[in-house]
Design a protein around this motif. Structure first.
Motif, mmCIF file in Angstrom:
data_model
loop_
_atom_site.group_PDB
_atom_site.id
_atom_site.type_symbol
_atom_site.label_atom_id
_atom_site.label_comp_id
_atom_site.label_asym_id
_atom_site.label_seq_id
_atom_site.Cartn_x
_atom_site.Cartn_y
_atom_site.Cartn_z
ATOM 1 N N LYS A 1 14.657 61.283 -22.803
ATOM 2 C CA LYS A 1 15.557 61.803 -21.764
ATOM 3 C C LYS A 1 16.974 61.254 -21.956
ATOM 4 N N LEU A 2 17.086 59.963 -22.261
ATOM 5 C CA LEU A 2 18.401 59.366 -22.498
ATOM 6 C C LEU A 2 19.108 60.045 -23.674
ATOM 7 N N LEU A 3 18.373 60.309 -24.731
ATOM 8 C CA LEU A 3 18.967 60.982 -25.882
ATOM 9 C C LEU A 3 19.416 62.392 -25.503
ATOM 10 N N ARG A 4 18.557 63.117 -24.805
ATOM 11 C CA ARG A 4 18.925 64.478 -24.379
ATOM 12 C C ARG A 4 20.136 64.456 -23.447
ATOM 13 N N ASP A 5 20.143 63.521 -22.495
ATOM 14 C CA ASP A 5 21.251 63.416 -21.541
ATOM 15 C C ASP A 5 22.583 63.132 -22.223
ATOM 16 N N ASN A 6 22.511 62.524 -23.410
ATOM 17 C CA ASN A 6 23.718 62.213 -24.175
ATOM 18 C C ASN A 6 23.942 63.208 -25.313
ATOM 19 N N ASN A 7 23.263 64.345 -25.227
ATOM 20 C CA ASN A 7 23.409 65.441 -26.196
ATOM 21 C C ASN A 7 23.158 65.011 -27.637
ATOM 22 N N ILE A 8 22.163 64.146 -27.818
ATOM 23 C CA ILE A 8 21.785 63.685 -29.147
ATOM 24 C C ILE A 8 20.493 64.397 -29.537
ATOM 25 N N SER A 9 20.560 65.186 -30.597
ATOM 26 C CA SER A 9 19.334 65.824 -31.077
ATOM 27 C C SER A 9 18.533 64.788 -31.866
ATOM 28 N N PHE A 10 17.241 64.944 -31.848
ATOM 29 C CA PHE A 10 16.385 63.962 -32.510
ATOM 30 C C PHE A 10 15.129 64.618 -33.046
ATOM 31 N N ASN A 11 14.545 63.947 -34.004
ATOM 32 C CA ASN A 11 13.274 64.337 -34.590
ATOM 33 C C ASN A 11 12.213 63.412 -33.992
ATOM 34 N N GLU A 12 11.271 63.974 -33.269
ATOM 35 C CA GLU A 12 10.209 63.161 -32.660
ATOM 36 C C GLU A 12 8.978 63.157 -33.542
ATOM 37 N N ILE A 13 8.442 61.968 -33.753
ATOM 38 C CA ILE A 13 7.186 61.817 -34.485
ATOM 39 C C ILE A 13 6.196 61.158 -33.535
#
Length: 86
Positions: A20-32
């Motif tokens: 959620k923190l990453l999304r809230d800061n508009n950071i795309s990520f690869n989840e494993i």
């Protein structure tokens, strides 16, 4: 910008918070999601990132650099260092 990877467990509240923190800061990520092979993946993470203590989740990686878990991400954001590290 460095690629962000987050290793998670599907039942982990800190993993959900970090995403959620990453999304809230508009950071795309690869989840494993390591839940299906938790023990084996934990060993792999410890070896790959030279983690001497217990491996906790999530494990957040910026590029090739392990920044740690959810509380580490929170501190980076609070200190205004997110863009600097990416």
């Amino acid at each position: 910008m460095k690629q962000v990877t987050i290793y998670t467990l599907d039942y982990c509240p800190y993993c959900k918070k970090a995403k959620k923190l990453l999304r809230d800061n508009n950071i795309s990520f690869n989840e494993i999601d390591v839940t299906p092979n938790e023990y084996r993946q934990t060993e792999m993470l410890a070896e790959k990132y030279d983690i001497q203590d217990e491996v906790t989740f999530p494990q957040i990686i910026f590029g090739e650099d392990r920044i740690g878990g959810c509380s580490d991400l929170e501190l980076i954001i609070q200190n205004g260092r997110l863009n600097e590290l990416l």
